[in-house]
Scaffold this active site. Sequence first.
Site, PDB file in Angstrom:
ATOM      1  N   CYS A   1     -20.603  11.095  -5.167  1.00 53.91           N
ATOM      2  CA  CYS A   1     -20.773   9.773  -5.780  1.00 53.91           C
ATOM      3  C   CYS A   1     -19.477   8.974  -5.838  1.00 53.91           C
ATOM      4  CB  CYS A   1     -21.395   9.895  -7.166  1.00 53.91           C
ATOM      5  SG  CYS A   1     -20.271  10.522  -8.417  1.00 53.91           S
TER       6      CYS A   1
ATOM      7  N   ASN B   1      16.744   1.209   5.185  1.00 55.57           N
ATOM      8  CA  ASN B   1      16.560   2.546   5.760  1.00 55.57           C
ATOM      9  C   ASN B   1      17.911   3.038   6.263  1.00 55.57           C
ATOM     10  OD1 ASN B   1      15.612   4.779   7.474  1.00 55.57           O
ATOM     11  ND2 ASN B   1      13.601   3.802   7.395  1.00 55.57           N
TER      12      ASN B   1
ATOM     13  N   CYS C   1     -15.161  12.528  -6.363  1.00 51.76           N
ATOM     14  CA  CYS C   1     -16.387  13.264  -6.066  1.00 51.76           C
ATOM     15  C   CYS C   1     -16.773  13.044  -4.601  1.00 51.76           C
ATOM     16  CB  CYS C   1     -17.499  12.798  -6.987  1.00 51.76           C
ATOM     17  SG  CYS C   1     -19.075  13.575  -6.619  1.00 51.76           S
TER      18      CYS C   1
ATOM     19  N   GLN D   1       2.712   3.709   1.089  1.00 50.80           N
ATOM     20  CA  GLN D   1       2.022   4.738   1.876  1.00 50.80           C
ATOM     21  C   GLN D   1       2.132   6.075   1.164  1.00 50.80           C
ATOM     22  OE1 GLN D   1       3.113   4.263   6.332  1.00 50.80           O
ATOM     23  NE2 GLN D   1       4.723   3.213   5.224  1.00 50.80           N
ATOM     24  N   ASN D   2       2.897   6.094   0.074  1.00 47.75           N
ATOM     25  CA  ASN D   2       3.124   7.358  -0.626  1.00 47.75           C
ATOM     26  C   ASN D   2       1.965   7.693  -1.545  1.00 47.75           C
ATOM     27  OD1 ASN D   2       5.563   7.347   0.634  1.00 47.75           O
ATOM     28  ND2 ASN D   2       6.739   6.699  -1.151  1.00 47.75           N
TER      29      ASN D   2
ATOM     30  N   CYS E   1     -17.956  17.384 -10.465  1.00 47.46           N
ATOM     31  CA  CYS E   1     -18.144  16.023 -10.963  1.00 47.46           C
ATOM     32  C   CYS E   1     -18.975  16.018 -12.247  1.00 47.46           C
ATOM     33  CB  CYS E   1     -18.838  15.184  -9.886  1.00 47.46           C
ATOM     34  SG  CYS E   1     -19.117  13.474 -10.376  1.00 47.46           S
TER      35      CYS E   1
ATOM     36  N   HIS F   1      -2.748   5.183   1.049  1.00 50.43           N
ATOM     37  CA  HIS F   1      -3.138   6.552   1.394  1.00 50.43           C
ATOM     38  C   HIS F   1      -3.623   7.366   0.202  1.00 50.43           C
ATOM     39  CE1 HIS F   1      -0.391   6.098   5.173  1.00 50.43           C
ATOM     40  NE2 HIS F   1      -1.558   5.529   5.326  1.00 50.43           N
TER      41      HIS F   1
ATOM     42  N   THR G   1      10.307   3.605   5.475  1.00 51.42           N
ATOM     43  CA  THR G   1       9.175   4.026   6.301  1.00 51.42           C
ATOM     44  C   THR G   1       9.603   4.031   7.761  1.00 51.42           C
ATOM     45  OG1 THR G   1       6.933   3.518   7.051  1.00 51.42           O
ATOM     46  CG2 THR G   1       8.201   1.674   6.181  1.00 51.42           C
ATOM     47  N   SER G   2       9.120   5.030   8.496  1.00 55.57           N
ATOM     48  CA  SER G   2       9.481   5.123   9.907  1.00 55.57           C
ATOM     49  C   SER G   2       8.724   4.075  10.717  1.00 55.57           C
ATOM     50  CB  SER G   2       9.183   6.528  10.427  1.00 55.57           C
ATOM     51  OG  SER G   2       7.820   6.840  10.236  1.00 55.57           O
TER      52      SER G   2
HETATM   53  N1  LIG Z   1       6.229  10.832  -1.006  1.00 53.41           N
HETATM   54  C1  LIG Z   1       5.019  10.875  -0.389  1.00 53.41           C
HETATM   55  O1  LIG Z   1       3.994  10.590  -1.007  1.00 53.41           O
HETATM   56  C2  LIG Z   1       4.962  11.258   1.076  1.00 53.41           C
HETATM   57  C3  LIG Z   1       5.900  12.133   1.606  1.00 53.41           C
HETATM   58  C4  LIG Z   1       5.809  12.462   2.976  1.00 53.41           C
HETATM   59  C5  LIG Z   1       4.811  11.898   3.775  1.00 53.41           C
HETATM   60  N2  LIG Z   1       3.913  11.033   3.233  1.00 53.41           N
HETATM   61  C6  LIG Z   1       2.897  10.422   4.132  1.00 53.41           C
HETATM   62  O2  LIG Z   1       3.344  10.586   5.457  1.00 53.41           O
HETATM   63  C7  LIG Z   1       3.257   9.407   6.267  1.00 53.41           C
HETATM   64  C8  LIG Z   1       4.645   9.177   6.852  1.00 53.41           C
HETATM   65  O3  LIG Z   1       5.024   7.850   7.035  1.00 53.41           O
HETATM   66  P1  LIG Z   1       6.314   7.248   6.335  1.00 53.41           P
HETATM   67  O4  LIG Z   1       6.787   6.161   7.228  1.00 53.41           O
HETATM   68  O5  LIG Z   1       6.003   6.956   4.932  1.00 53.41           O
HETATM   69  O6  LIG Z   1       7.381   8.429   6.288  1.00 53.41           O
HETATM   70  P2  LIG Z   1       8.268   9.113   7.419  1.00 53.41           P
HETATM   71  O7  LIG Z   1       8.618  10.463   6.887  1.00 53.41           O
HETATM   72  O8  LIG Z   1       7.652   9.002   8.750  1.00 53.41           O
HETATM   73  O9  LIG Z   1       9.584   8.232   7.430  1.00 53.41           O
HETATM   74  C9  LIG Z   1      10.488   8.239   6.365  1.00 53.41           C
HETATM   75  C10 LIG Z   1      11.519   7.182   6.617  1.00 53.41           C
HETATM   76  O10 LIG Z   1      12.342   7.115   5.477  1.00 53.41           O
HETATM   77  C11 LIG Z   1      13.687   7.008   5.901  1.00 53.41           C
HETATM   78  N3  LIG Z   1      14.507   7.526   4.810  1.00 53.41           N
HETATM   79  C12 LIG Z   1      14.946   8.783   4.561  1.00 53.41           C
HETATM   80  N4  LIG Z   1      15.671   8.817   3.440  1.00 53.41           N
HETATM   81  C13 LIG Z   1      15.699   7.550   2.946  1.00 53.41           C
HETATM   82  C14 LIG Z   1      16.289   6.958   1.796  1.00 53.41           C
HETATM   83  N5  LIG Z   1      17.006   7.671   0.924  1.00 53.41           N
HETATM   84  N6  LIG Z   1      16.118   5.624   1.612  1.00 53.41           N
HETATM   85  C15 LIG Z   1      15.398   4.871   2.487  1.00 53.41           C
HETATM   86  N7  LIG Z   1      14.817   5.400   3.586  1.00 53.41           N
HETATM   87  C16 LIG Z   1      14.960   6.722   3.805  1.00 53.41           C
HETATM   88  C17 LIG Z   1      13.755   7.802   7.186  1.00 53.41           C
HETATM   89  O11 LIG Z   1      14.861   7.365   7.967  1.00 53.41           O
HETATM   90  C18 LIG Z   1      12.423   7.447   7.827  1.00 53.41           C
HETATM   91  O12 LIG Z   1      12.516   6.283   8.603  1.00 53.41           O
HETATM   92  C19 LIG Z   1       2.738   8.355   5.365  1.00 53.41           C
HETATM   93  O13 LIG Z   1       1.444   8.119   5.779  1.00 53.41           O
HETATM   94  C20 LIG Z   1       2.727   8.952   3.940  1.00 53.41           C
HETATM   95  O14 LIG Z   1       1.456   8.773   3.342  1.00 53.41           O
HETATM   96  C21 LIG Z   1       3.967  10.712   1.911  1.00 53.41           C
HETATM   97 ZN   LIG Z   2     -20.246  12.795  -8.456  1.00 51.49          ZN
END
Ligand SMILES: NC(=O)c1ccc[n+]([C@@H]2O[C@H](COP(=O)([O-])OP(=O)(O)OC[C@H]3O[C@@H](n4cnc5c(N)ncnc54)[C@H](O)[C@@H]3O)[C@@H](O)[C@H]2O)c1
Ligand SMILES: [Zn+2]
Length: 239
Positions: A131, A212, A128, A102-103, A146, A120, A187-188
């Site tokens: 297109c 987690n 763009c 999701q990152n 673009c 995500h 992930t939460s």
């Molecule tokens: N790095 C990124 O690209 C980034 C950063 C923040 C948010 N987001 C976006 O925000 C949304 C949030 O959802 P999410 O569930 O990914 O994040 P979230 O912030 O909701 O949850 C993060 C989770 O990670 C856990 N956590 C914290 N430190 C940790 C560690 N060291 N090891 C393992 N787990 C740990 C927390 O307890 C929590 O449950 C997603 O859609 C994502 O796209 C992305």
């Molecule tokens: Zn274009």
Amino acid sequence: MHISAELRELFAGANRVLVLTGAGVSAESGVPTFRGGGNTAVWKGMPFDVISSAEMVERDLPAVWEWFDYRRHFLEELKPNPAHYAIARWQDRFAEFTLVTQNIDGLHQKAGSREVIELHGNIWRARCTACGTAYNMAQEKRPDACFECGDLLRPDVVLFGEMLPRGAFEFAAVRASASELCFVVGTSALVYPAAGLPEIAKAAGAYVVEVNPERTPLSSQCDEVLTGKAGEVLPLFER
Ligand SMILES: NC(=O)c1ccc[n+]([C@@H]2O[C@H](COP(=O)([O-])OP(=O)(O)OC[C@H]3O[C@@H](n4cnc5c(N)ncnc54)[C@H](O)[C@@H]3O)[C@@H](O)[C@H]2O)c1
Ligand SMILES: [Zn+2]
């Protein structure tokens, strides 16, 4: 924190493994998680979910770019942590390995992961608005427009109020339903449909493991919960 004998055996013998990661996998690299303060960020008086929204792309694209340029600049210095590297090593260990994230930070790829399913999008890509042509901004400067059609570019990330990239979740769901072992890391488990992947894996008979430091809504449905930081827990599997 204890890894069961059953899980160690599965890890040693599994063919099809799926890993789903969230913001927590990058926490030890210095990327703020959502709940760890990322969602309370304010940019020029606008809350995070306003500046990062589909509506703002329509209303004030230059402001959206300012915010994303700032975030890329912040991420530029950050490095993958032992969790990213462990996951990257795992891809060559199993017959079929799937990494779904999701990152948007690109740290999995920086650690060497290939064919990452990005639910995500990626902050290092622009696309763009007309297109759809994508541009990599990791090595090169962001183009002003673009090259194909001259229209405006936007960040290639899923913003609030937008759908996931077509096919990404569906492909991940197919892999989840075929997996024997599924890891849910950092992930939460609140954001759907991503949070549905471990449920799909579980329903299809996979052994589901959560990594987690805190409990999540998914914890009670997992076969095993490894309470700890991803960067400390994941490398233990290779011992
Ligand atoms: N790095 C990124 O690209 C980034 C950063 C923040 C948010 N987001 C976006 O925000 C949304 C949030 O959802 P999410 O569930 O990914 O994040 P979230 O912030 O909701 O949850 C993060 C989770 O990670 C856990 N956590 C914290 N430190 C940790 C560690 N060291 N090891 C393992 N787990 C740990 C927390 O307890 C929590 O449950 C997603 O859609 C994502 O796209 C992305
Ligand atoms: Zn274009």
